[in-house]
Write a protein that holds these residues in place. Structure first.
Motif, PDB file in Angstrom:
ATOM      1  N   VAL A 246       2.165  -3.939  20.476  1.00  0.00           N
ATOM      2  CA  VAL A 246       1.138  -3.666  19.420  1.00  0.00           C
ATOM      3  C   VAL A 246       0.203  -4.380  19.769  1.00  0.00           C
ATOM      4  CG1 VAL A 246       3.058  -2.952  18.317  1.00  0.00           C
ATOM      5  CG2 VAL A 246       2.153  -5.322  17.640  1.00  0.00           C
ATOM      6  N   ASN A 247       0.006  -5.855  20.193  1.00  0.00           N
ATOM      7  CA  ASN A 247      -1.499  -6.497  20.508  1.00  0.00           C
ATOM      8  C   ASN A 247      -1.785  -6.324  21.128  1.00  0.00           C
ATOM      9  OD1 ASN A 247      -2.598  -9.402  19.076  1.00  0.00           O
ATOM     10  ND2 ASN A 247      -2.551 -10.157  21.558  1.00  0.00           N
ATOM     11  N   ARG A 248      -1.345  -5.715  22.275  1.00  0.00           N
ATOM     12  CA  ARG A 248      -1.873  -5.173  23.918  1.00  0.00           C
ATOM     13  C   ARG A 248      -2.534  -3.976  23.169  1.00  0.00           C
ATOM     14  NH1 ARG A 248      -0.202  -8.711  27.483  1.00  0.00           N
ATOM     15  NH2 ARG A 248       1.723  -9.293  28.048  1.00  0.00           N
ATOM     16  N   VAL A 249      -1.685  -3.022  22.682  1.00  0.00           N
ATOM     17  CA  VAL A 249      -2.522  -1.753  22.394  1.00  0.00           C
ATOM     18  C   VAL A 249      -3.529  -2.060  21.567  1.00  0.00           C
ATOM     19  CG1 VAL A 249      -1.967   0.126  21.639  1.00  0.00           C
ATOM     20  CG2 VAL A 249      -0.261  -0.443  22.559  1.00  0.00           C
ATOM     21  N   TRP A 250      -3.479  -3.063  21.072  1.00  0.00           N
ATOM     22  CA  TRP A 250      -5.179  -2.951  19.701  1.00  0.00           C
ATOM     23  C   TRP A 250      -6.500  -3.360  20.645  1.00  0.00           C
ATOM     24  CZ3 TRP A 250      -5.515  -2.242  14.605  1.00  0.00           C
ATOM     25  CH2 TRP A 250      -6.815  -3.175  14.038  1.00  0.00           C
ATOM     26  N   GLN A 251      -5.400  -4.502  21.745  1.00  0.00           N
ATOM     27  CA  GLN A 251      -6.868  -4.938  22.293  1.00  0.00           C
ATOM     28  C   GLN A 251      -7.373  -3.763  23.269  1.00  0.00           C
ATOM     29  OE1 GLN A 251      -6.375  -8.731  25.240  1.00  0.00           O
ATOM     30  NE2 GLN A 251      -5.666  -6.972  26.783  1.00  0.00           N
ATOM     31  N   LEU A 277      -0.940  -7.526   9.528  1.00  0.00           N
ATOM     32  CA  LEU A 277      -1.398  -6.210   9.820  1.00  0.00           C
ATOM     33  C   LEU A 277      -0.980  -6.319  11.244  1.00  0.00           C
ATOM     34  CD1 LEU A 277      -3.479  -3.730  11.022  1.00  0.00           C
ATOM     35  CD2 LEU A 277      -5.101  -4.835  11.851  1.00  0.00           C
ATOM     36  N   LEU A 278      -0.509  -7.659  12.046  1.00  0.00           N
ATOM     37  CA  LEU A 278       0.175  -7.843  12.974  1.00  0.00           C
ATOM     38  C   LEU A 278       1.593  -7.107  12.930  1.00  0.00           C
ATOM     39  CD1 LEU A 278       0.508  -7.833  16.183  1.00  0.00           C
ATOM     40  CD2 LEU A 278       0.767 -10.131  15.492  1.00  0.00           C
ATOM     41  N   ASP A 279       1.937  -7.300  11.787  1.00  0.00           N
ATOM     42  CA  ASP A 279       3.688  -7.608  11.576  1.00  0.00           C
ATOM     43  C   ASP A 279       4.027  -5.972  10.955  1.00  0.00           C
ATOM     44  OD1 ASP A 279       4.060 -10.242  11.929  1.00  0.00           O
ATOM     45  OD2 ASP A 279       3.839 -10.373   9.815  1.00  0.00           O
ATOM     46  N   TYR A 280       2.783  -5.677  10.547  1.00  0.00           N
ATOM     47  CA  TYR A 280       2.840  -4.101  10.281  1.00  0.00           C
ATOM     48  C   TYR A 280       3.014  -3.107  10.615  1.00  0.00           C
ATOM     49  CZ  TYR A 280       1.157   0.711   8.344  1.00  0.00           C
ATOM     50  OH  TYR A 280       0.471   2.115   8.418  1.00  0.00           O
ATOM     51  N   LEU A 281       1.998  -3.580  11.721  1.00  0.00           N
ATOM     52  CA  LEU A 281       2.164  -2.834  13.126  1.00  0.00           C
ATOM     53  C   LEU A 281       2.935  -2.963  14.194  1.00  0.00           C
ATOM     54  CD1 LEU A 281      -1.543  -2.785  13.909  1.00  0.00           C
ATOM     55  CD2 LEU A 281      -0.626  -0.847  13.307  1.00  0.00           C
ATOM     56  N   ALA A 282       3.606  -3.900  14.100  1.00  0.00           N
ATOM     57  CA  ALA A 282       4.920  -4.138  14.704  1.00  0.00           C
ATOM     58  C   ALA A 282       6.219  -2.722  14.045  1.00  0.00           C
ATOM     59  CB  ALA A 282       5.092  -5.133  14.602  1.00  0.00           C
ATOM     60  N   THR A 283       6.084  -3.367  13.161  1.00  0.00           N
ATOM     61  CA  THR A 283       7.257  -2.526  11.604  1.00  0.00           C
ATOM     62  C   THR A 283       7.185  -0.614  12.432  1.00  0.00           C
ATOM     63  OG1 THR A 283       7.497  -4.505  10.562  1.00  0.00           O
ATOM     64  CG2 THR A 283       8.265  -2.389   9.747  1.00  0.00           C
ATOM     65  N   GLU A 284       5.737  -0.527  12.457  1.00  0.00           N
ATOM     66  CA  GLU A 284       5.764   0.716  12.406  1.00  0.00           C
ATOM     67  C   GLU A 284       6.566   1.216  13.751  1.00  0.00           C
ATOM     68  OE1 GLU A 284       4.160   3.337  10.747  1.00  0.00           O
ATOM     69  OE2 GLU A 284       4.895   2.062   9.024  1.00  0.00           O
ATOM     70  N   ARG A 294       2.472   7.933  19.046  1.00  0.00           N
ATOM     71  CA  ARG A 294       1.530   7.337  17.366  1.00  0.00           C
ATOM     72  C   ARG A 294       1.417   5.717  17.134  1.00  0.00           C
ATOM     73  NH1 ARG A 294       0.942   9.239  13.043  1.00  0.00           N
ATOM     74  NH2 ARG A 294       1.637   7.773  11.141  1.00  0.00           N
ATOM     75  N   LEU A 295       1.572   4.706  17.882  1.00  0.00           N
ATOM     76  CA  LEU A 295       0.910   3.998  17.797  1.00  0.00           C
ATOM     77  C   LEU A 295      -0.367   3.623  18.020  1.00  0.00           C
ATOM     78  CD1 LEU A 295       0.761   0.901  16.464  1.00  0.00           C
ATOM     79  CD2 LEU A 295       0.835   0.109  19.371  1.00  0.00           C
ATOM     80  N   HIS A 296      -0.768   4.909  18.893  1.00  0.00           N
ATOM     81  CA  HIS A 296      -2.697   4.933  19.506  1.00  0.00           C
ATOM     82  C   HIS A 296      -3.133   5.599  18.466  1.00  0.00           C
ATOM     83  CE1 HIS A 296      -2.473   2.912  23.375  1.00  0.00           C
ATOM     84  NE2 HIS A 296      -1.414   3.469  23.940  1.00  0.00           N
ATOM     85  N   TYR A 297      -2.215   6.894  17.600  1.00  0.00           N
ATOM     86  CA  TYR A 297      -2.586   7.509  17.119  1.00  0.00           C
ATOM     87  C   TYR A 297      -3.070   6.680  15.617  1.00  0.00           C
ATOM     88  CZ  TYR A 297      -3.061  11.674  13.935  1.00  0.00           C
ATOM     89  OH  TYR A 297      -3.808  12.621  12.749  1.00  0.00           O
ATOM     90  N   LEU A 298      -2.460   5.426  15.149  1.00  0.00           N
ATOM     91  CA  LEU A 298      -2.113   5.287  13.861  1.00  0.00           C
ATOM     92  C   LEU A 298      -3.630   4.576  14.463  1.00  0.00           C
ATOM     93  CD1 LEU A 298      -1.339   4.691  11.233  1.00  0.00           C
ATOM     94  CD2 LEU A 298       0.220   1.877  12.523  1.00  0.00           C
ATOM     95  N   ILE A 299      -3.741   3.288  14.990  1.00  0.00           N
ATOM     96  CA  ILE A 299      -5.468   2.984  15.063  1.00  0.00           C
ATOM     97  C   ILE A 299      -6.158   3.419  15.572  1.00  0.00           C
ATOM     98  CG2 ILE A 299      -5.806   0.815  16.955  1.00  0.00           C
ATOM     99  CD1 ILE A 299      -3.565  -0.067  17.478  1.00  0.00           C
ATOM    100  N   VAL A 300      -6.448   4.662  16.285  1.00  0.00           N
ATOM    101  CA  VAL A 300      -7.793   5.224  16.054  1.00  0.00           C
ATOM    102  C   VAL A 300      -8.033   6.053  15.087  1.00  0.00           C
ATOM    103  CG1 VAL A 300      -7.520   4.803  18.841  1.00  0.00           C
ATOM    104  CG2 VAL A 300      -7.189   7.155  17.705  1.00  0.00           C
ATOM    105  N   THR A 301      -6.764   6.825  14.003  1.00  0.00           N
ATOM    106  CA  THR A 301      -8.111   7.372  13.005  1.00  0.00           C
ATOM    107  C   THR A 301      -7.521   6.349  11.717  1.00  0.00           C
ATOM    108  OG1 THR A 301      -4.641   7.656  12.289  1.00  0.00           O
ATOM    109  CG2 THR A 301      -5.920   9.671  13.683  1.00  0.00           C
ATOM    110  N   SER A 302      -7.218   5.219  12.074  1.00  0.00           N
ATOM    111  CA  SER A 302      -7.604   3.982  11.089  1.00  0.00           C
ATOM    112  C   SER A 302      -9.588   3.973  10.929  1.00  0.00           C
ATOM    113  CB  SER A 302      -6.869   2.596  11.312  1.00  0.00           C
ATOM    114  OG  SER A 302      -8.575   1.946  12.326  1.00  0.00           O
ATOM    115  N   ALA A 303      -9.835   3.506   9.471  1.00  0.00           N
ATOM    116  CA  ALA A 303     -11.054   3.256   9.272  1.00  0.00           C
ATOM    117  C   ALA A 303     -11.884   1.971   9.941  1.00  0.00           C
ATOM    118  CB  ALA A 303     -11.519   3.069   7.722  1.00  0.00           C
TER     119      ALA A 303
END
Length: 542
Positions: A246-251, A277-284, A294-303
């Motif tokens: 998830v850290n790589r996707v965030w990057q 946030l790192l823990d939350y995304l890893a859990t999600e 789903r992870l990409h969607y969660l990140i790019v639809t965030s504020a």
């Protein structure tokens, strides 16, 4: 489609369309190929071609498009031959382990095997767990609780599956029987100095429960070691695997991870800026069946993702934005969206797409377009056999032939790694060769001419031409001042061309040359398109 969509969820619908596109995998595969040290050749002096290497690249693209769960994605790359012995695609996935550089003609095949296994072990640990175990091949880690024995115990997981033939490139992993010979620690990392025997085991610092690798069943075709490693890595409660990815996707989306050392989660690595946030995304990720889409969607639809990186003077929110510059100048706390430069592959693809000539054919062996003569003259014969089919020259950059010792010019100057090591984060330099290439290279000029020809073929007048070129390159129409400046440039440039009285064969005329436009004005149109490719707004994402 997005601008004309009146629905309140128009943005979310756009994200869904992009995630469903077959080009999604082509865009997202390159960061993983950087990690995998992927290339179509061996490297070193002869840099021999690996005829089937492209199959791994295509497997990665297809897996991303299919949204293969990340736990399965990892497992197949470590042990596809064990998990699905009758599936050729699963065996291709194991090329991940052997994608690094190799020297098939080395005299000592024992040394070759030692180097391959060490490089493979280091890559697996860094890419999947964020553990820098490379130095532990010679001595205990200087900072992290990783011993030399930890390194060779993990290495022994892979040893039974690596079989080398002199003068033949490596390919996939495969065990020949289920009774592997014993493994040993190599004193000071020297392949000639065999130390005590070791048994396969997981790195202790990442294995608080003390799980063990069980011996294979007698008579089985494989020891099952790599399958057990894959199972352990993809446990829902594993401390590292989900956090690292998830850290790589965030990057990928923000240019910098929540941990800014994406392959080093150890003592010398960076601390997470937002640990919760790192823990939350890893859990999600785990709860959504390891779905990366789903992870990409969660990140790019965030504020956070949808913040602006700059605001116009006098616009709403300007005071808060300026406050963020003062309190968070390095944008460590994500108070605004970071400005990102296009990677070399994306830059080349966008130039071709703007000109309307991007070839979207998918898959197959890497394409080798013609190289500049000054580069060809430095190569040995046969190192870059140009692909006969000219249509392939305009394919996406992911499908360019990846030679380990020679990077394609536009990709090299825009910081493509050399694939001799796993690359977790590309550098983003600003150098003179980048500007010189975009202004003066044959590729840039030819693509600009094709952009001008494509637009003019639609029958536009001068004003419409400028508007359409802006739309294609910058995704917006020009403001009145830009429109006026562009038309003034066309007039001035065409006057200069007319004054020079050069023959048509010496002018950068649009391709195809438009009817109804005099040669001097048509050449100026090509120059305007070249200018657009060199604008910061074209190179950077705001």
């Amino acid at each position: 489609k997005f601008v004309s969509d009146p629905r309140p969820d128009a943005y979310e619908s756009l994200v869904h369309r992009l995630l469903a596109s077959l080009h999604h995998g082509e865009r997202l595969a390159q960061p993983w190929l950087d990690l995998s040290r992927f290339a179509d050749t061996d490297g070193f002096e002869h840099d021999n071609i690996r005829a089937d290497a492209w199959q791994y690249r295509d497997w990665v693209i297809q897996s991303i498009n299919q949204d293969m769960p990340y736990d399965r994605f990892v497992a197949l790359q470590l042990a596809g031959d064990e998990l699905e012995p009758g599936n050729p695609a699963a065996r291709i996935a194991t090329m991940f382990c052997l994608s690094g550089p190799d020297m098939p003609d080395i005299n000592s095949q024992q040394e070759r095997r030692h180097q391959l296994l060490n490089e493979m072990t280091s890559t697996v640990a860094a890419v999947l767990m964020g553990l820098q175990m490379e130095c532990a091949q010679c001595h205990d880690h200087k900072y992290d609780p990783l011993s030399q024995a930890d390194f060779y115990r993990l290495r022994s997981v892979f040893e039974p599956a690596v079989h080398l033939v002199k003068n033949k490139s490596v390919g996939t992993l495969q065990e020949k029987n289920g009774s592997p010979p014993p493994s040993y620690l190599m004193l000071r990392g020297d392949f000639r100095r065999q130390g005590p025997a070791v048994v396969p085991a997981f790195p202790r610092i990442a294995n608080p429960a003390g799980e063990q690798i069980q011996p294979g069943q007698p008579g089985a075709g494989s020891s099952g070691r790599r399958s057990q490693l894959a199972d352990w890595l993809t446990r829902p409660d594993h401390l590292l695997t989900s956090r690292v990815i998830v850290n790589r996707v965030w990057q990928h989306h923000f240019g910098r991870g929540l941990v800014d050392t994406p392959s080093d989660f150890g003592v010398m690595g960076g601390s997470p800026t937002h640990p919760e946030l790192l823990d939350y995304l890893a859990t999600e990720l785990v709860h959504s069946n390891w779905s990366l889409k789903r992870l990409h969607y969660l990140i790019v639809t965030s504020a956070t993702y949808r913040q602006a990186s700059w605001l116009e003077v006098g616009s709403m929110g300007e005071r808060e934005w300026r406050e963020s510059l003062k309190e968070d100048p390095a944008n460590r706390w994500l108070s605004r969206f970071p400005r990102l430069r296009l990677e070399g592959e994306t830059l080349r693809d966008v130039m071709l797409a703007s000109a309307g000539i991007l070839n979207t054919d998918r898959g197959g062996p890497g394409v080798r377009p013609p190289l500049p003569a000054e580069i060809v003259n430095t190569l040995r014969k046969g190192q870059w056999e140009v692909t006969p089919e000219r249509a392939g020259y305009d394919r996406r950059s992911i499908y360019l032939f990846a030679r380990r010792n020679l990077r394609f010019p536009i990709l090299e100057v825009f910081d493509r790694p050399d694939a001799n090591r796993s690359c977790s984060r590309r550098s983003h330099s600003t150098t003179a060769p980048q500007g010189l290439l975009l202004l003066n290279s044959e590729f840039s000029l030819t693509t600009a001419r094709r952009l001008a020809g494509s637009v003019l073929a639609e029958g536009h007048d001068e004003k419409q031409f400028v508007v359409e070129v802006f739309r294609r390159t910058l995704g917006r129409p020009p403001v009145p001042a830009e429109l006026q400046a562009s038309q003034e440039f066309l007039d001035a440039q065409s006057a200069l061309v007319k004054h020079q009285q050069r023959g048509h064969d010496k002018l950068a005329l649009p391709i195809p040359r438009p009817a109804g436009w005099p040669a001097d004005k048509a050449a100026a149109a090509s120059q305007l398109c070249l200018i657009m490719f060199n604008m910061n707004e074209f190179l950077y994402i705001d």
